[in-house]
Motif scaffolding. Structure first.
Motif, PDB file in Angstrom:
ATOM      1  N   CYS A 218       0.918  -1.302   0.164  1.00  7.59           N
ATOM      2  CA  CYS A 218      -0.129  -0.016  -0.010  1.00  7.59           C
ATOM      3  C   CYS A 218       0.858   1.184   0.028  1.00  7.59           C
ATOM      4  O   CYS A 218       1.904   1.214   0.734  1.00  7.59           O
ATOM      5  CB  CYS A 218      -0.938   0.051   1.387  1.00  7.59           C
TER       6      CYS A 218
ATOM      7  N   CYS B  82       0.527   4.001   1.299  1.00  7.55           N
ATOM      8  CA  CYS B  82       0.504   5.037   2.457  1.00  7.55           C
ATOM      9  C   CYS B  82       1.573   4.121   3.631  1.00  7.55           C
ATOM     10  O   CYS B  82       1.784   4.773   4.615  1.00  7.55           O
ATOM     11  CB  CYS B  82      -0.840   4.606   3.399  1.00  7.55           C
TER      12      CYS B  82
ATOM     13  N   SER C  13       1.701   1.515   5.169  1.00  7.16           N
ATOM     14  CA  SER C  13       1.589   0.831   6.278  1.00  7.16           C
ATOM     15  C   SER C  13       2.251  -0.518   6.360  1.00  7.16           C
ATOM     16  O   SER C  13       2.067  -1.419   7.216  1.00  7.16           O
ATOM     17  CB  SER C  13      -0.068   0.542   6.286  1.00  7.16           C
TER      18      SER C  13
ATOM     19  N   CYS D 289      -5.777  -2.573   2.609  1.00  9.74           N
ATOM     20  CA  CYS D 289      -5.660  -1.423   3.442  1.00  9.74           C
ATOM     21  C   CYS D 289      -6.478  -0.159   2.848  1.00  9.74           C
ATOM     22  O   CYS D 289      -7.625  -0.184   3.137  1.00  9.74           O
ATOM     23  CB  CYS D 289      -4.228  -1.185   3.497  1.00  9.74           C
ATOM     24  N   CYS D 290      -5.716   0.553   2.101  1.00  9.40           N
ATOM     25  CA  CYS D 290      -6.676   1.774   1.342  1.00  9.40           C
ATOM     26  C   CYS D 290      -7.127   1.382   0.188  1.00  9.40           C
ATOM     27  O   CYS D 290      -8.052   2.133  -0.319  1.00  9.40           O
ATOM     28  CB  CYS D 290      -5.505   3.035   1.292  1.00  9.40           C
TER      29      CYS D 290
HETATM   30 ZN   LIG Z   1      -3.126   1.977   2.977  1.00  7.21          ZN
END
Ligand SMILES: [Zn+2]
Length: 126
Positions: free
Chosen positions: A113, A115, A117, A124-125
């Motif tokens: 991801c 982001c 993470s 996740c997103c």
């Molecule tokens: Zn994410």
């Protein structure tokens, strides 16, 4: 500045509207602001921040942020101008390269991801 970003992340339109400088008439732009806030923001890098050498009530923050739309990762970079007013910093305006111009990237479901993470995008997103 970071609190405004967090507000985007958390989709707190009221907070983002309230931290615009009164001269911006942010209430009248609520719709566009809500649209921007509703994007899936996923990463923020503050590149630099500085006070105006001429005016201690003016500050600048340059940042890069990323958001996801239709499984595509977009980046934007902005130099924001903040004004100190009644004991708080308010966003006044910003100059930016058009959103998106740093090569949009299609994210695959099993990619890590964006982001950061450490999870797969789909968990996740995505
Ligand atoms: Zn994410």
């Amino acid at each position: 500045m970071r609190s405004r970003y967090s507000a985007h992340y958390l989709k707190l339109v009221d907070y983002v509207v309230a931290t615009y400088h009164p001269d911006c008439n942010a209430e009248q732009q609520r719709e566009q602001i809500a649209e921007s806030v509703s994007l899936d923001w996923c990463h923020l890098d503050v590149i630099s921040s500085a006070m105006s050498p001429q005016d201690s009530s003016v500050g600048f923050v340059e940042f890069r942020a990323q958001y996801i739309e239709n499984d595509t990762l977009y980046s934007m970079q902005e130099l924001s101008r903040f004004i100190f007013h009644d004991g708080l910093w308010f966003y006044r305006d910003g100059t930016f390269d058009d959103h998106v111009q740093l090569a949009p990237v299609k994210i695959k479901r099993n990619d890590q991801c964006p982001c950061q993470s450490g999870k797969k995008y789909k968990k996740c997103c995505g």
